[in-house]
Design a protein around this motif. Structure first.
Motif, PDB file in Angstrom:
ATOM      1  N   TYR A  81       0.829  -1.209   0.000  1.00  0.00           N
ATOM      2  CA  TYR A  81       0.000   0.000   0.000  1.00  0.00           C
ATOM      3  C   TYR A  81       0.868   1.266   0.000  1.00  0.00           C
ATOM      4  CZ  TYR A  81      -2.747  -3.775   2.122  1.00  0.00           C
ATOM      5  OH  TYR A  81      -3.333  -4.990   2.395  1.00  0.00           O
ATOM      6  N   GLN A  89      -6.006   2.021   0.695  1.00  0.00           N
ATOM      7  CA  GLN A  89      -6.731   1.603  -0.507  1.00  0.00           C
ATOM      8  C   GLN A  89      -6.042   2.034  -1.795  1.00  0.00           C
ATOM      9  OE1 GLN A  89     -10.419   2.036   2.253  1.00  0.00           O
ATOM     10  NE2 GLN A  89     -11.220   1.864   0.163  1.00  0.00           N
ATOM     11  N   TRP A 113     -11.321  -4.718   0.264  1.00  0.00           N
ATOM     12  CA  TRP A 113     -10.310  -5.602  -0.327  1.00  0.00           C
ATOM     13  C   TRP A 113     -10.885  -6.994  -0.591  1.00  0.00           C
ATOM     14  CZ3 TRP A 113      -6.066  -4.376  -2.755  1.00  0.00           C
ATOM     15  CH2 TRP A 113      -5.423  -3.164  -2.465  1.00  0.00           C
TER      16      TRP A 113
END
Ligand code: TEU
Ligand code: CA
Length: 560
Positions: free
Chosen positions: A54, A69, A188
């Motif tokens: 990430y 995200q 996710w």
């Protein structure tokens, strides 16, 4: 015992930064991983666990997340990630993601808000406290040296960070924060991932009041572990997470849990508890440390390892489930630590693999383990990149008065960068990892130790792993069999049996570089035709009730 696919899987951990660089910037990336999926499929891997990919300022290589995200720019784009997932699934494998929610990065939008003012709606997402008599709110020591508290000018309060000061702890007491985390996890899972590895997930509940830990002579800060490991609300939070998110999907969940005991693990992984599938214990990783923590080197006593492994194998049998590992991105290379990475590198790597894969539980293979990658020694502290190493060196050698050589020795033995040097693909420049300058130096032994050589040699460690994984697929006993330690007092041999329905396995592993006598107990007699796998080509001395084992020899016999 309930049978499920995640108990029968073999999981491969990828540390993306060090796996394969597709664009020559010296940093491994998602496209690089996608290029190598066939290599993993060939090995027989079922599930891939990706260390964090990430958005992150990389204070702790992605374990400091600024946007849960989005994908880290250095690793590629969300499109690259989606392609990776699709290619993993196309090969019949699964993908699990790292979930790091004990803390975020200080560059996360939540923290930017939280630090603005005491009445900001996000204030409560983190753990803020006023100072005590002009100093930190308590005396806990950070895992990365110094205090766990950092003073923030804007509101004249301190925030808690168990890890680096760029990793502020999230406040799980806040229901809003918990809901945000569950929403993000659901997002996710809805993208199609197959589970989570949860970073220090047993740290999320802290003892109210955050009390001082008992002082230790001569130490300004001390470990506060007992106040944040397995804290008072931990089971409530994990059960809630399970009900809100996990139970709605058919996935793998594994909690990384320093300080969790077998009794804790029974609760975390119990079949009827609805929390997690399995946990990573640290107990066997701590056996070669003295009382002053990981840098306090101590030789491993095999009897301690036997006692500990047995405790977990017996304790969780029929109750919960074990995860099996001997190394990962935080630990030294297993062959250097528990085997012999010089004259018996191949034999001892295979022996350790046999030992681990024959236990009850789900085995994890850490990238490079399958080709016997070893620890590394860099001459200069400046060649090390890991924040834990750098901070520790600064505190002990630059600010403290400890001896440089002694501290370097502890880094050579225990430092996390041992596991993070780039994957050795072939004998070409930079080991085939990158066409540019690698972010961390490559181990100089890459011309002898690399995947290309390993794949070409049918007797390699790599092909031995393939066989172990294949055996697991064909023999339920390897997955489910009940464990029993034998020859408990033997100083060099770790031996045990597994029993399942009307079958039995006998696993014998020599943890030493010497020839040792093996006298089997209880009238057990073995014969060559029962030999299921062994790490020496010639099956000399493989019959009878008493025989010599060669250095690091491993044998598994199967009876029915
Ligand atoms: O590790 C947690 C942990 O407690 C350790 O293994 C840690 O590496 C310790 O410093 C070892 O001495 C997890 C991650 O696996 C690790 O990479 C992260 O640095 C850490 O959490 C913080 O997110
Ligand atoms: Ca790259």
């Amino acid at each position: 015992m309930n049978k499920t696919w995640w108990k029968e899987s073999v999981i491969y951990q990828i540390y993306p930064r060090s796996f394969n660089d597709s664009n020559g910037d010296g940093i491994g990336d998602l496209k690089g991983i996608t290029e190598k999926l066939d290599y993993l499929k060939e090995l027989g891997i079922d599930v891939i666990w990706l260390s964090p990919v990430y958005q992150s300022p990389n204070d702790d290589n992605g374990y400091d997340i600024s946007d849960y995200q989005n994908i880290m720019d250095e690793f590629g784009t969300m499109k690259d990630w989606e392609e990776l997932l699709a290619e993993v699934h196309a090969r019949g494998m699964k993908l699990i993601m790292d979930l790091v929610v004990n803390h975020s990065s200080d560059e996360h939008a939540w923290f930017a808000e939280s630090r603005k003012s005491k009445d900001n709606p996000y204030r409560d997402y983190y753990v803020w406290r006023p100072g005590k008599d002009g100093v930190e709110p308590n005396n806990w020591e950070s895992a990365f040296s110094g205090s766990v508290w950092e003073y923030d000018q804007a509101t004249e309060e301190y925030f808690l960070h168990i890890f680096s000061k760029k990793q502020p702890d999230l406040n799980w007491e806040s229901p809003e924060l918990r809901n945000e985390v569950y929403k993000m996890m659901t997002w996710w899972l809805d993208k199609g991932i197959d589970g989570f590895r949860m970073d220090v997930i047993n740290f999320i509940s802290k003892v109210p009041g955050l009390p001082d830990a008992p002082n230790q002579e001569g130490k300004q800060y001390v470990s506060g572990g007992e106040y944040f490991m397995n804290g008072p609300r931990i089971h409530e939070f994990l059960y809630e997470m399970n009900q809100e998110v996990l139970s709605k999907y058919d996935i793998i969940t594994v909690g990384e849990m320093p300080g969790a005991t077998v009794d804790d693990a029974k609760l975390y992984t119990g079949d009827d508890r609805e929390e997690l599938n399995m946990v990573f214990t640290f107990e066997h990783m701590d056996l070669d440390s003295g009382l002053n923590g990981k840098w306090d080197l101590k030789p491993l006593d095999l009897l301690d390892l036997k006692e500990n492994i047995t405790k977990w194998q017996v304790g969780l049998n029929g109750v919960g489930w074990n995860s099996l590992y001997l190394n990962n991105h935080d630990q030294p290379r297993m062959v250097s630590r528990f085997g012999n990475d010089k004259e018996y590198r191949v034999e001892s790597a295979k022996m350790l693999a046999t030992f681990l894969h024959m236990l009850q539980g789900t085995p994890y293979v850490y990238q490079g383990e399958e080709i016997g990658m070893t620890n590394v020694k860099f001459d200069s502290i400046d060649d090390y990149q890991d924040i834990e190493i750098r901070n520790m060196y600064r505190d002990k050698v630059i600010q403290g008065n400890e001896d440089h050589d002694k501290v370097m020795e502890s880094i050579y033995v225990k430092g996390r960068d041992n596991a993070r040097t780039p994957f050795q693909w072939d004998e070409s420049e930079n080991a085939g990892f990158t066409s540019g300058k690698p972010w961390l130096k490559i181990n100089h032994n890459y011309k002898d130790i690399n995947a290309k050589l390993a794949v070409a040699d049918s007797d390699s460690i790599y092909h031995y792993y393939r066989r172990l994984i294949e055996l697991r697929k064909k023999n339920s006993i390897i997955v489910y069999g009940e464990y029993e330690l034998i020859m408990a007092e033997h100083q060099q041999i770790f031996a045990f049996t597994r029993t399942y329905e009307n079958e039995k396995l006998l696993v014998i592993t020599n943890f030493s570089g010497e020839e040792v006598m093996c006298d089997l107990p209880n009238d057990i007699v073995v014969s060559e035709d029962k030999l299921m796998i062994s790490n020496y080509k010639e099956a000399t001395n493989s019959t009878g009730a008493s025989f010599t084992l060669r250095p690091y020899e491993a044998r598994v016999y199967k009876f029915n």
